[in-house]
Design a protein around this motif. Structure first.
Motif, PDB file in Angstrom:
ATOM      1  N   ILE A  36      -6.170  11.301  -3.192  1.00 18.95           N
ATOM      2  CA  ILE A  36      -6.911  11.036  -1.956  1.00 18.95           C
ATOM      3  C   ILE A  36      -6.810   9.569  -1.570  1.00 18.95           C
ATOM      4  N   VAL A  37      -7.065   8.697  -2.550  1.00 14.41           N
ATOM      5  CA  VAL A  37      -7.052   7.261  -2.252  1.00 14.41           C
ATOM      6  C   VAL A  37      -5.662   6.837  -1.788  1.00 14.41           C
ATOM      7  N   PHE A  38      -4.637   7.281  -2.548  1.00 12.17           N
ATOM      8  CA  PHE A  38      -3.295   6.810  -2.210  1.00 12.17           C
ATOM      9  C   PHE A  38      -2.740   7.471  -0.963  1.00 12.17           C
ATOM     10  N   PHE A  39      -3.317   8.616  -0.582  1.00 14.38           N
ATOM     11  CA  PHE A  39      -2.932   9.193   0.697  1.00 14.38           C
ATOM     12  C   PHE A  39      -3.277   8.217   1.821  1.00 14.38           C
ATOM     13  N   PHE A  40      -4.493   7.673   1.753  1.00 13.08           N
ATOM     14  CA  PHE A  40      -4.902   6.743   2.812  1.00 13.08           C
ATOM     15  C   PHE A  40      -4.122   5.433   2.730  1.00 13.08           C
ATOM     16  N   ILE A  41      -3.924   4.971   1.495  1.00 10.72           N
ATOM     17  CA  ILE A  41      -3.145   3.742   1.350  1.00 10.72           C
ATOM     18  C   ILE A  41      -1.735   3.938   1.902  1.00 10.72           C
ATOM     19  N   VAL A  79       5.574   8.084  -0.320  1.00 11.52           N
ATOM     20  CA  VAL A  79       5.514   7.219  -1.499  1.00 11.52           C
ATOM     21  C   VAL A  79       4.072   7.112  -1.989  1.00 11.52           C
ATOM     22  N   GLY A  80       3.143   6.947  -1.045  1.00  8.23           N
ATOM     23  CA  GLY A  80       1.737   6.861  -1.425  1.00  8.23           C
ATOM     24  C   GLY A  80       1.279   8.116  -2.145  1.00  8.23           C
ATOM     25  N   LEU A  81       1.645   9.258  -1.589  1.00 10.91           N
ATOM     26  CA  LEU A  81       1.251  10.515  -2.212  1.00 10.91           C
ATOM     27  C   LEU A  81       1.861  10.648  -3.600  1.00 10.91           C
ATOM     28  N   ALA A  82       3.123  10.259  -3.734  1.00 12.73           N
ATOM     29  CA  ALA A  82       3.787  10.374  -5.033  1.00 12.73           C
ATOM     30  C   ALA A  82       3.079   9.507  -6.066  1.00 12.73           C
ATOM     31  N   ILE A  83       2.731   8.289  -5.663  1.00  9.24           N
ATOM     32  CA  ILE A  83       2.032   7.401  -6.596  1.00  9.24           C
ATOM     33  C   ILE A  83       0.686   8.000  -6.989  1.00  9.24           C
ATOM     34  N   GLY A  84      -0.054   8.494  -5.998  1.00  7.69           N
ATOM     35  CA  GLY A  84      -1.361   9.074  -6.272  1.00  7.69           C
ATOM     36  C   GLY A  84      -1.261  10.260  -7.218  1.00  7.69           C
ATOM     37  N   TRP A  85      -0.306  11.112  -6.949  1.00  5.70           N
ATOM     38  CA  TRP A  85      -0.123  12.302  -7.769  1.00  5.70           C
ATOM     39  C   TRP A  85       0.234  11.911  -9.192  1.00  5.70           C
ATOM     40  N   GLY A  86       1.166  10.940  -9.302  1.00  5.12           N
ATOM     41  CA  GLY A  86       1.580  10.478 -10.629  1.00  5.12           C
ATOM     42  C   GLY A  86       0.424   9.873 -11.399  1.00  5.12           C
ATOM     43  N   LEU A  87      -0.376   9.045 -10.705  1.00  2.11           N
ATOM     44  CA  LEU A  87      -1.522   8.419 -11.371  1.00  2.11           C
ATOM     45  C   LEU A  87      -2.493   9.478 -11.857  1.00  2.11           C
ATOM     46  N   ASP A  88      -2.699  10.493 -11.023  1.00  4.46           N
ATOM     47  CA  ASP A  88      -3.608  11.573 -11.412  1.00  4.46           C
ATOM     48  C   ASP A  88      -3.128  12.257 -12.673  1.00  4.46           C
ATOM     49  N   ARG A  89      -1.846  12.508 -12.745  1.00  6.05           N
ATOM     50  CA  ARG A  89      -1.298  13.195 -13.907  1.00  6.05           C
ATOM     51  C   ARG A  89      -1.465  12.354 -15.162  1.00  6.05           C
ATOM     52  N   VAL A  90      -1.236  11.041 -15.002  1.00  5.59           N
ATOM     53  CA  VAL A  90      -1.307  10.171 -16.169  1.00  5.59           C
ATOM     54  C   VAL A  90      -2.760   9.949 -16.584  1.00  5.59           C
ATOM     55  N   LEU A  91      -3.618   9.684 -15.606  1.00  7.96           N
ATOM     56  CA  LEU A  91      -4.994   9.303 -15.924  1.00  7.96           C
ATOM     57  C   LEU A  91      -5.955  10.480 -15.948  1.00  7.96           C
ATOM     58  N   GLY A  92      -5.502  11.612 -15.429  1.00 11.03           N
ATOM     59  CA  GLY A  92      -6.378  12.771 -15.400  1.00 11.03           C
ATOM     60  C   GLY A  92      -7.552  12.616 -14.458  1.00 11.03           C
ATOM     61  N   THR A  93      -7.335  11.941 -13.348  1.00 14.83           N
ATOM     62  CA  THR A  93      -8.428  11.700 -12.399  1.00 14.83           C
ATOM     63  C   THR A  93      -8.288  12.575 -11.161  1.00 14.83           C
ATOM     64  N   ARG A  94      -7.662  13.738 -11.331  1.00 19.25           N
ATOM     65  CA  ARG A  94      -7.474  14.593 -10.175  1.00 19.25           C
ATOM     66  C   ARG A  94      -8.816  14.874  -9.508  1.00 19.25           C
ATOM     67  N   PRO A  95      -8.937  14.849  -8.196  1.00 21.34           N
ATOM     68  CA  PRO A  95      -7.895  14.571  -7.195  1.00 21.34           C
ATOM     69  C   PRO A  95      -8.021  13.171  -6.600  1.00 21.34           C
ATOM     70  N   TRP A  96      -8.724  12.258  -7.270  1.00 28.41           N
ATOM     71  CA  TRP A  96      -9.090  11.021  -6.565  1.00 28.41           C
ATOM     72  C   TRP A  96      -7.910  10.124  -6.260  1.00 28.41           C
ATOM     73  N   GLY A  97      -6.981  10.022  -7.205  1.00 23.13           N
ATOM     74  CA  GLY A  97      -5.817   9.187  -6.957  1.00 23.13           C
ATOM     75  C   GLY A  97      -5.052   9.648  -5.739  1.00 23.13           C
TER      76      GLY A  97
END
Lengths: 113, 227
Positions: free
Chosen positions: A76-81, A56-74
């Motif tokens: 990475i952060v949401f992986f740890f979360i 779930v964390g990875l999915a959220i991070g990936w989705g946020l990256d796609r929406v915000l264009g902040t690859r790959p930070w979302g």
């Protein structure tokens, strides 16, 4: 001679059922939250709990990256979360399993969970 | 049986067929069992009463009086999964509980219900669920996402647990059954193993229906009493 007993056989049956229920209830404790699964079930549960939160964390991070264009930070952060959330869930699940019966009623239950 | 209406694929699949059968069976069982209800229950009536009281106790122990409105939901969910899991063990039938689409749909439904119940009962106070009382405010940016993720993981675990248990059991039986062909004269060994596995699968089928239902109840309890 029969004055002492309840004259109605059904009432007597009801009484007996009630008593048996009470005894059973006391024997099992309230059975609340205790898991009836075997060790395999518990292992399964904890493994799934850990992986699912991470997913779930990875999915959220990936989705946020796609929406915000902040690859790959979302990601990475949401992986740890997600990892932390997974461990938290495992901790909670383990606490639930370990709660078991209250002290003094534990005999004969060790083998179950 | 492929069926397309308005661009949406609503084909009548194996899973849909099995679900229809299960629903009809449950309704039939309960209706026939209670049609001639007697004070001293017969065999069929005993089965119905046993299942009913089991679910009733599950709800009562965990939710108490407030759980009454949810009893029909929990009972139908439990019966649906129980019969679905057990029926899947009959050869040549189809196990719809081993399809992740179906378990995920059920889990999402439970998740939505729990969230809605929490919102209705607590309003915006619901968001305090994501922040444990007594934690320092500085930790909020860290704790809140973690709690949200762990909350969102619930339907995923709920769906995957049921799906994986059913899937694993059926795959294991198929694989071991496959050994029977390969082993030639010793074909009876895997067959015996399969017989033992069948008993295990029966336990798993009942247990997983119970686990799904009890977790639904526990999540509802969380929603009713936050913290």
């Amino acid at each position: 001679m029969s004055e002492g007993k309840p004259p109605d056989p059904l009432a007597r049956l009801g009484e007996r059922i009630d008593q048996a229920r009470r005894e059973q209830f006391q024997r099992r404790g309230s059975g609340r939250g205790a898991s009836p699964q075997g060790p395999l079930g518990i292992a399964f549960r904890i493994a799934i709990e850990l992986v699912a939160a991470l997913g779930v964390g990875l999915a959220i991070g990936w989705g946020l990256d796609r929406v915000l264009g902040t690859r790959p930070w979302g990601l990475i952060v949401f992986f740890f979360i997600g990892a932390v959330a997974g461990m938290l869930n495992v901790f909670r699940a383990a606490k639930e399993i370990g709660r078991g019966p209250p002290p003094g009623q534990s005999q004969g239950r060790e083998d179950r969970d | 049986m492929p069926l397309h209406i308005g661009g949406i694929d609503i084909s009548y699949t194996n899973a849909a067929l099995m679900m229809t059968i299960v629903v009809v069976l449950i309704a039939g069982l309960l209706l026939i069992a209670t049609r001639r209800a007697r004070l001293v229950p017969g065999r069929l009536q005993s089965v119905a009463e046993l299942a009913y009281e089991f679910a009733d106790r599950m709800v009562d122990d965990n939710l108490g009086e407030e759980g009454r409105p949810f009893f029909p939901f929990v009972f139908s969910l439990f019966m649906f999964l129980l019969l679905g899991n057990v029926i899947a063990l009959i050869p040549f039938s189809f196990s719809f509980t081993a399809q992740i689409v179906i378990t995920a749909t059920l889990a999402l439904f439970v998740f939505a219900l729990v969230t809605v119940v929490a919102f209705v009962r607590h309003g915006l106070h619901f968001f305090s669920f994501f922040f444990p009382t007594g934690a320092p405010l500085i930790m909020a940016p860290l704790i809140v996402p973690i709690e949200i993720v762990s909350y969102l993981a619930r339907p995923v675990t709920l769906a995957i647990r049921l799906f994986a248990n059913m899937m694993a059991g059926h795959t294991m039986m198929a694989v071991i059954g496959g050994f029977a062909v390969a082993l030639g004269y010793f074909f009876f060994l895997p067959v015996l193993a399969n017989v033992a596995l069948y008993a295990l699968e029966l336990i798993v089928a009942v247990l997983q229906a119970y686990v799904f239902a009890i977790l639904t109840v526990l999540y509802l309890r969380d929603a009713i009493h936050l913290h």
